[in-house]
Write a protein that holds these residues in place. Sequence first.
Motif, PDB file in Angstrom:
ATOM      1  N   TRP A 144      55.149  67.473  54.999  1.00 53.76           N
ATOM      2  CA  TRP A 144      54.598  67.165  53.672  1.00 53.76           C
ATOM      3  C   TRP A 144      55.728  66.995  52.654  1.00 53.76           C
ATOM      4  O   TRP A 144      55.733  66.041  51.866  1.00 53.76           O
ATOM      5  CB  TRP A 144      53.644  68.289  53.268  1.00 53.76           C
ATOM      6  CG  TRP A 144      52.941  68.103  51.949  1.00 53.76           C
ATOM      7  CD1 TRP A 144      52.924  66.975  51.165  1.00 53.76           C
ATOM      8  CD2 TRP A 144      52.153  69.077  51.253  1.00 53.76           C
ATOM      9  NE1 TRP A 144      52.180  67.193  50.029  1.00 53.76           N
ATOM     10  CE2 TRP A 144      51.688  68.461  50.058  1.00 53.76           C
ATOM     11  CE3 TRP A 144      51.786  70.396  51.541  1.00 53.76           C
ATOM     12  CZ2 TRP A 144      50.894  69.158  49.139  1.00 53.76           C
ATOM     13  CZ3 TRP A 144      50.983  71.080  50.631  1.00 53.76           C
ATOM     14  CH2 TRP A 144      50.547  70.461  49.441  1.00 53.76           C
ATOM     15  N   ALA A 145      56.686  67.897  52.681  1.00 56.21           N
ATOM     16  CA  ALA A 145      57.800  67.826  51.728  1.00 56.21           C
ATOM     17  C   ALA A 145      58.623  66.559  51.938  1.00 56.21           C
ATOM     18  O   ALA A 145      58.974  65.859  50.974  1.00 56.21           O
ATOM     19  CB  ALA A 145      58.688  69.061  51.873  1.00 56.21           C
ATOM     20  N   VAL A 146      58.924  66.247  53.194  1.00 53.52           N
ATOM     21  CA  VAL A 146      59.752  65.074  53.488  1.00 53.52           C
ATOM     22  C   VAL A 146      59.040  63.788  53.084  1.00 53.52           C
ATOM     23  O   VAL A 146      59.636  62.881  52.469  1.00 53.52           O
ATOM     24  CB  VAL A 146      60.112  65.057  54.990  1.00 53.52           C
ATOM     25  CG1 VAL A 146      60.657  63.692  55.404  1.00 53.52           C
ATOM     26  CG2 VAL A 146      61.136  66.142  55.298  1.00 53.52           C
ATOM     27  N   LEU A 147      57.761  63.682  53.399  1.00 53.65           N
ATOM     28  CA  LEU A 147      57.022  62.468  53.067  1.00 53.65           C
ATOM     29  C   LEU A 147      56.815  62.333  51.557  1.00 53.65           C
ATOM     30  O   LEU A 147      56.814  61.213  51.022  1.00 53.65           O
ATOM     31  CB  LEU A 147      55.679  62.463  53.790  1.00 53.65           C
ATOM     32  CG  LEU A 147      55.783  62.341  55.320  1.00 53.65           C
ATOM     33  CD1 LEU A 147      54.419  62.529  55.977  1.00 53.65           C
ATOM     34  CD2 LEU A 147      56.399  60.997  55.714  1.00 53.65           C
ATOM     35  N   LEU A 198      50.133  61.909  47.792  1.00 54.79           N
ATOM     36  CA  LEU A 198      50.278  60.873  48.821  1.00 54.79           C
ATOM     37  C   LEU A 198      51.033  61.410  50.027  1.00 54.79           C
ATOM     38  O   LEU A 198      50.741  61.052  51.174  1.00 54.79           O
ATOM     39  CB  LEU A 198      51.010  59.659  48.241  1.00 54.79           C
ATOM     40  CG  LEU A 198      50.236  58.850  47.191  1.00 54.79           C
ATOM     41  CD1 LEU A 198      51.127  57.749  46.614  1.00 54.79           C
ATOM     42  CD2 LEU A 198      48.964  58.255  47.788  1.00 54.79           C
ATOM     43  N   GLY A 199      52.016  62.290  49.766  1.00 55.47           N
ATOM     44  CA  GLY A 199      52.726  62.911  50.876  1.00 55.47           C
ATOM     45  C   GLY A 199      51.801  63.767  51.728  1.00 55.47           C
ATOM     46  O   GLY A 199      51.896  63.780  52.963  1.00 55.47           O
ATOM     47  N   LEU A 200      50.883  64.488  51.069  1.00 53.83           N
ATOM     48  CA  LEU A 200      49.902  65.288  51.803  1.00 53.83           C
ATOM     49  C   LEU A 200      49.011  64.397  52.649  1.00 53.83           C
ATOM     50  O   LEU A 200      48.733  64.691  53.823  1.00 53.83           O
ATOM     51  CB  LEU A 200      49.071  66.101  50.817  1.00 53.83           C
ATOM     52  CG  LEU A 200      47.897  66.893  51.396  1.00 53.83           C
ATOM     53  CD1 LEU A 200      48.390  67.930  52.395  1.00 53.83           C
ATOM     54  CD2 LEU A 200      47.086  67.542  50.278  1.00 53.83           C
ATOM     55  N   ARG A 201      48.560  63.294  52.069  1.00 53.17           N
ATOM     56  CA  ARG A 201      47.716  62.356  52.817  1.00 53.17           C
ATOM     57  C   ARG A 201      48.443  61.839  54.053  1.00 53.17           C
ATOM     58  O   ARG A 201      47.891  61.813  55.168  1.00 53.17           O
ATOM     59  CB  ARG A 201      47.337  61.186  51.905  1.00 53.17           C
ATOM     60  CG  ARG A 201      46.449  60.133  52.558  1.00 53.17           C
ATOM     61  CD  ARG A 201      46.581  58.806  51.843  1.00 53.17           C
ATOM     62  NE  ARG A 201      47.949  58.262  51.946  1.00 53.17           N
ATOM     63  CZ  ARG A 201      48.343  57.148  51.346  1.00 53.17           C
ATOM     64  NH1 ARG A 201      47.501  56.477  50.566  1.00 53.17           N
ATOM     65  NH2 ARG A 201      49.579  56.702  51.504  1.00 53.17           N
ATOM     66  N   ASP A 202      49.706  61.439  53.871  1.00 49.75           N
ATOM     67  CA  ASP A 202      50.467  60.895  54.998  1.00 49.75           C
ATOM     68  C   ASP A 202      50.761  61.957  56.049  1.00 49.75           C
ATOM     69  O   ASP A 202      50.852  61.637  57.242  1.00 49.75           O
ATOM     70  CB  ASP A 202      51.789  60.298  54.491  1.00 49.75           C
ATOM     71  CG  ASP A 202      51.576  59.045  53.652  1.00 49.75           C
ATOM     72  OD1 ASP A 202      50.435  58.547  53.616  1.00 49.75           O
ATOM     73  OD2 ASP A 202      52.548  58.582  53.028  1.00 49.75           O
ATOM     74  N   ALA A 203      50.938  63.216  55.602  1.00 51.71           N
ATOM     75  CA  ALA A 203      51.243  64.292  56.547  1.00 51.71           C
ATOM     76  C   ALA A 203      50.088  64.545  57.504  1.00 51.71           C
ATOM     77  O   ALA A 203      50.291  65.100  58.593  1.00 51.71           O
ATOM     78  CB  ALA A 203      51.582  65.572  55.784  1.00 51.71           C
ATOM     79  N   MET A 204      48.890  64.131  57.118  1.00 53.74           N
ATOM     80  CA  MET A 204      47.713  64.341  57.962  1.00 53.74           C
ATOM     81  C   MET A 204      47.378  63.107  58.790  1.00 53.74           C
ATOM     82  O   MET A 204      46.353  63.074  59.475  1.00 53.74           O
ATOM     83  CB  MET A 204      46.525  64.748  57.092  1.00 53.74           C
ATOM     84  CG  MET A 204      46.720  66.091  56.392  1.00 53.74           C
ATOM     85  SD  MET A 204      45.262  66.687  55.490  1.00 53.74           S
ATOM     86  CE  MET A 204      45.169  65.489  54.149  1.00 53.74           C
ATOM     87  N   ARG A 205      48.234  62.091  58.733  1.00 45.96           N
ATOM     88  CA  ARG A 205      48.010  60.867  59.486  1.00 45.96           C
ATOM     89  C   ARG A 205      49.154  60.633  60.464  1.00 45.96           C
ATOM     90  O   ARG A 205      50.255  61.145  60.284  1.00 45.96           O
ATOM     91  CB  ARG A 205      47.920  59.661  58.546  1.00 45.96           C
ATOM     92  CG  ARG A 205      46.783  59.694  57.557  1.00 45.96           C
ATOM     93  CD  ARG A 205      46.882  58.473  56.663  1.00 45.96           C
ATOM     94  NE  ARG A 205      45.744  58.335  55.760  1.00 45.96           N
ATOM     95  CZ  ARG A 205      45.618  57.346  54.878  1.00 45.96           C
ATOM     96  NH1 ARG A 205      46.573  56.420  54.782  1.00 45.96           N
ATOM     97  NH2 ARG A 205      44.552  57.279  54.088  1.00 45.96           N
ATOM     98  N   ASP A 206      48.897  59.813  61.471  1.00 45.15           N
ATOM     99  CA  ASP A 206      49.971  59.359  62.354  1.00 45.15           C
ATOM    100  C   ASP A 206      50.765  58.273  61.628  1.00 45.15           C
ATOM    101  O   ASP A 206      50.184  57.448  60.908  1.00 45.15           O
ATOM    102  CB  ASP A 206      49.408  58.798  63.656  1.00 45.15           C
ATOM    103  CG  ASP A 206      48.777  59.872  64.522  1.00 45.15           C
ATOM    104  OD1 ASP A 206      49.214  61.040  64.416  1.00 45.15           O
ATOM    105  OD2 ASP A 206      47.849  59.552  65.291  1.00 45.15           O
TER     106      ASP A 206
END
Length: 364
Positions: free
Chosen positions: A267-270, A308-316
């Motif tokens: 999450w942090a990186v994204l 948005l980072g949280l959203r991406d962290a939950m996706r491939d």
Amino acid sequence: MKRPRTLIPSRHLRETPRQSGGGRPRASLISKARESIEEGSKSFTAASMLFDEDTRDRAHLLYAWCRRCDDIADGQDHGGTLTLDDSDPKDRVEAIRILTHRALEGHPTADIAFDALGLVAAECRLTKEMADDVIDGFALDAAGWRPRTEGELMRYCFHVAGAVGVMMARIMGVPADDHDTLDRACDLGLAFQLNNIARDIWEDDAAGRCYIPEEWLAEADIPPGQHMKPMFRPQLVKLAARLVDLAEQHEAAARLGAARLRFRDRWAVLSAAHIYGAIGREVRERGEAAWDHRVHTTTGEKLRYLWLGLRDAMRDPEPVDPMPRWTRGELMVMARMEAPPAPMPTTPLRDEEVRPATPKPQPE
């Protein structure tokens, strides 16, 4: 008549005890490091708050060293004015290297940022080679270096950001032999630096620096040192967009590696990728007005990018084809090839029975 006292034999002398962090309390080092990051980088501060406590503290310790090195090399204090003597920039970089090596060897440095590096290096097994890769970027700036080719630009980005990305990956627990994930961490650092270069073209020019490859300038018919002149602004906009496009390629590759991290680290990186990527995209969208005012992200925008980072962290992550042209392995080879030769060993070799002056007599 008294005989003069002889020097104490070396076997009776005690070596200075080695202590990670120079013997300073860990809490004190972390507190000072947190102050440094809050003053020096609001973007990194926002993303780093998503880490678990240990990872966040270690990231701040590493940042404090990077910030201090940057300030010493440029004669600044968190980007502001710092009063220094008339020391040569190369001497300042050599001082950085000496203090860094001393910290990594577990000795006190009398500088809290270098002691911070010693602590996080001991905890996460950061190596002297990793630190030297970063310092070599400061050495290039001290020498007044400018990139001639895209490859040289990417080698510089590796030194000042890609190598830091690798150190951050180790702080997040990526094993030293997980080379593919470390490669992706390097990609993220490269993306960050390319976006920063696109944003800071005007500021770098004011400081007498230019990171746009000379071959790119020649292709755009821009004479050396003239890229900020108004008549060349249309060509400069295209070159800045080229930097941002390159950054996006490496950012996409970095997302593949982020998918292998623990959830909070991912999450942090994204989130950081969104924040720094937004800087480059804003430069590209502003066109000729990109350098009228320094591009930055507001607090509200940072909060949006954290979401948005949280959203991406939950996706491939999206597949990347093709992968970026420049790889960590290739850039490391370029860096080693350009490095000065290693010093010759000064320890004399034993000569007993290595090559006798006369053959030993053979028994009859």
